[in-house]
Scaffold this motif. Structure first.
Motif, PDB file in Angstrom:
ATOM      1  N   HIS A 145       0.842  -1.231   0.125  1.00  0.00           N
ATOM      2  CA  HIS A 145      -0.051  -0.032   0.009  1.00  0.00           C
ATOM      3  C   HIS A 145       0.762   1.212  -0.008  1.00  0.00           C
ATOM      4  CE1 HIS A 145      -2.452   3.261   1.971  1.00  0.00           C
ATOM      5  NE2 HIS A 145      -3.147   2.881   1.115  1.00  0.00           N
ATOM      6  N   ASP A 146       0.507   2.047  -1.049  1.00  0.00           N
ATOM      7  CA  ASP A 146       1.338   3.236  -1.064  1.00  0.00           C
ATOM      8  C   ASP A 146       2.819   3.223  -1.344  1.00  0.00           C
ATOM      9  OD1 ASP A 146      -0.936   4.573  -0.742  1.00  0.00           O
ATOM     10  OD2 ASP A 146      -0.496   5.296   1.424  1.00  0.00           O
ATOM     11  N   TYR A 147       2.998   2.057  -1.899  1.00  0.00           N
ATOM     12  CA  TYR A 147       4.599   1.818  -2.391  1.00  0.00           C
ATOM     13  C   TYR A 147       4.453   2.085  -4.089  1.00  0.00           C
ATOM     14  CZ  TYR A 147       6.369   1.200   2.221  1.00  0.00           C
ATOM     15  OH  TYR A 147       6.727   1.253   3.571  1.00  0.00           O
ATOM     16  N   TRP A 148       5.174   2.511  -4.770  1.00  0.00           N
ATOM     17  CA  TRP A 148       5.194   2.600  -5.925  1.00  0.00           C
ATOM     18  C   TRP A 148       6.348   2.240  -6.859  1.00  0.00           C
ATOM     19  CZ3 TRP A 148       0.299   3.609  -6.793  1.00  0.00           C
ATOM     20  CH2 TRP A 148      -0.609   4.265  -5.755  1.00  0.00           C
ATOM     21  N   TRP A 149       5.829   1.865  -7.896  1.00  0.00           N
ATOM     22  CA  TRP A 149       7.087   1.247  -8.958  1.00  0.00           C
ATOM     23  C   TRP A 149       7.707   2.233  -9.417  1.00  0.00           C
ATOM     24  CZ3 TRP A 149       5.234   2.681 -13.684  1.00  0.00           C
ATOM     25  CH2 TRP A 149       3.629   2.880 -13.696  1.00  0.00           C
ATOM     26  N   ASN A 150       9.203   2.085 -10.160  1.00  0.00           N
ATOM     27  CA  ASN A 150       9.836   3.126 -10.570  1.00  0.00           C
ATOM     28  C   ASN A 150       9.533   3.489 -11.801  1.00  0.00           C
ATOM     29  OD1 ASN A 150      11.285   3.882  -8.299  1.00  0.00           O
ATOM     30  ND2 ASN A 150      12.626   2.329  -8.567  1.00  0.00           N
ATOM     31  N   THR A 151       9.605   2.299 -12.844  1.00  0.00           N
ATOM     32  CA  THR A 151       9.083   2.779 -14.314  1.00  0.00           C
ATOM     33  C   THR A 151       8.276   1.296 -14.808  1.00  0.00           C
ATOM     34  OG1 THR A 151      11.184   1.570 -15.237  1.00  0.00           O
ATOM     35  CG2 THR A 151      11.321   3.973 -14.735  1.00  0.00           C
ATOM     36  N   LYS A 152       7.683   1.480 -15.762  1.00  0.00           N
ATOM     37  CA  LYS A 152       6.883   0.390 -16.095  1.00  0.00           C
ATOM     38  C   LYS A 152       7.679  -0.614 -17.023  1.00  0.00           C
ATOM     39  CE  LYS A 152       3.226  -0.559 -19.744  1.00  0.00           C
ATOM     40  NZ  LYS A 152       3.622  -1.962 -19.760  1.00  0.00           N
ATOM     41  N   ASN A 153       8.993  -0.060 -17.545  1.00  0.00           N
ATOM     42  CA  ASN A 153       9.644  -1.105 -18.035  1.00  0.00           C
ATOM     43  C   ASN A 153      10.302  -2.106 -17.041  1.00  0.00           C
ATOM     44  OD1 ASN A 153       9.490  -0.373 -20.854  1.00  0.00           O
ATOM     45  ND2 ASN A 153      11.122   0.980 -20.670  1.00  0.00           N
ATOM     46  N   LYS A 154      10.755  -1.410 -15.882  1.00  0.00           N
ATOM     47  CA  LYS A 154      11.331  -2.035 -14.804  1.00  0.00           C
ATOM     48  C   LYS A 154      10.321  -3.094 -14.198  1.00  0.00           C
ATOM     49  CE  LYS A 154      14.867   1.203 -13.378  1.00  0.00           C
ATOM     50  NZ  LYS A 154      15.241   2.109 -12.221  1.00  0.00           N
ATOM     51  N   MET A 155       9.137  -2.881 -14.098  1.00  0.00           N
ATOM     52  CA  MET A 155       8.157  -3.680 -13.485  1.00  0.00           C
ATOM     53  C   MET A 155       7.996  -4.857 -14.590  1.00  0.00           C
ATOM     54  SD  MET A 155       7.682  -2.862 -10.443  1.00  0.00           S
ATOM     55  CE  MET A 155       6.581  -4.119 -10.070  1.00  0.00           C
TER      56      MET A 155
END
Length: 155
Positions: free
Chosen positions: A1-11
């Motif tokens: 919760h409330d932690y976000w990914w850096n970039t779509k490519n990394k995910m």
């Protein structure tokens, strides 16, 4: 919760490397479901009106617009999902509301609010948009079948 990914490519790379083949990132795009375009972004809130918050708000509003535009170009009716509420009690996130109204969005689902904050959630129709809090504890950890809400014409 409330932690976000850096970039779509990394995910996407992380998902592929770890065998997660049923998770997709919603980022400046949409996903199609039975004539609807599932659109959205994280959103943001600005409690103190800090300049850094305004920058994030503008970026998130732009991402939402891109997501909605991608659905519209595909001939789909956009339905919006946000993490942060665009309305909360007497507070309004005008950057996000402007996008919702510009594109004639009829349904907006959001989360982020927990516990006592539920009392200030906006659930229902406001200015032609139906808002629904879908935070897990608000729903008593019973997933909501949003297809019935999306397909209803309460407006």
């Amino acid at each position: 919760h409330d932690y976000w990914w850096n970039t779509k490519n990394k995910m996407d790379k992380f998902f592929a490397e770890n065998g997660f083949d049923t998770i997709n990132i919603l980022h400046n795009n949409h996903y199609s479901y039975e004539g609807y375009g599932i659109c959205g972004t994280r959103g943001w809130i600005s409690d103190n009106g800090e300049p850094a918050d305004q920058k994030v708000l503008a970026r998130e509003a732009g991402r939402l617009a891109l997501s909605i535009e991608s659905a519209l170009k595909a001939g789909l009716e956009p339905v919006v999902f946000l993490h942060y509420p665009p309305l909360f009690g007497n507070s309004c996130n005008y950057d996000m509301l402007e996008v919702l109204h510009k594109y004639g969005i009829k349904k907006c689902f959001y989360g982020h609010l927990h516990g006592k904050a539920h009392a200030y959630a906006i659930n229902g129709i406001r200015d032609g948009v139906e808002y629904r809090l879908i935070a897990s504890d608000f729903l008593h950890f019973d997933p909501l079948d949003i297809t019935k809400i999306v397909q209803s014409d309460n407006l």
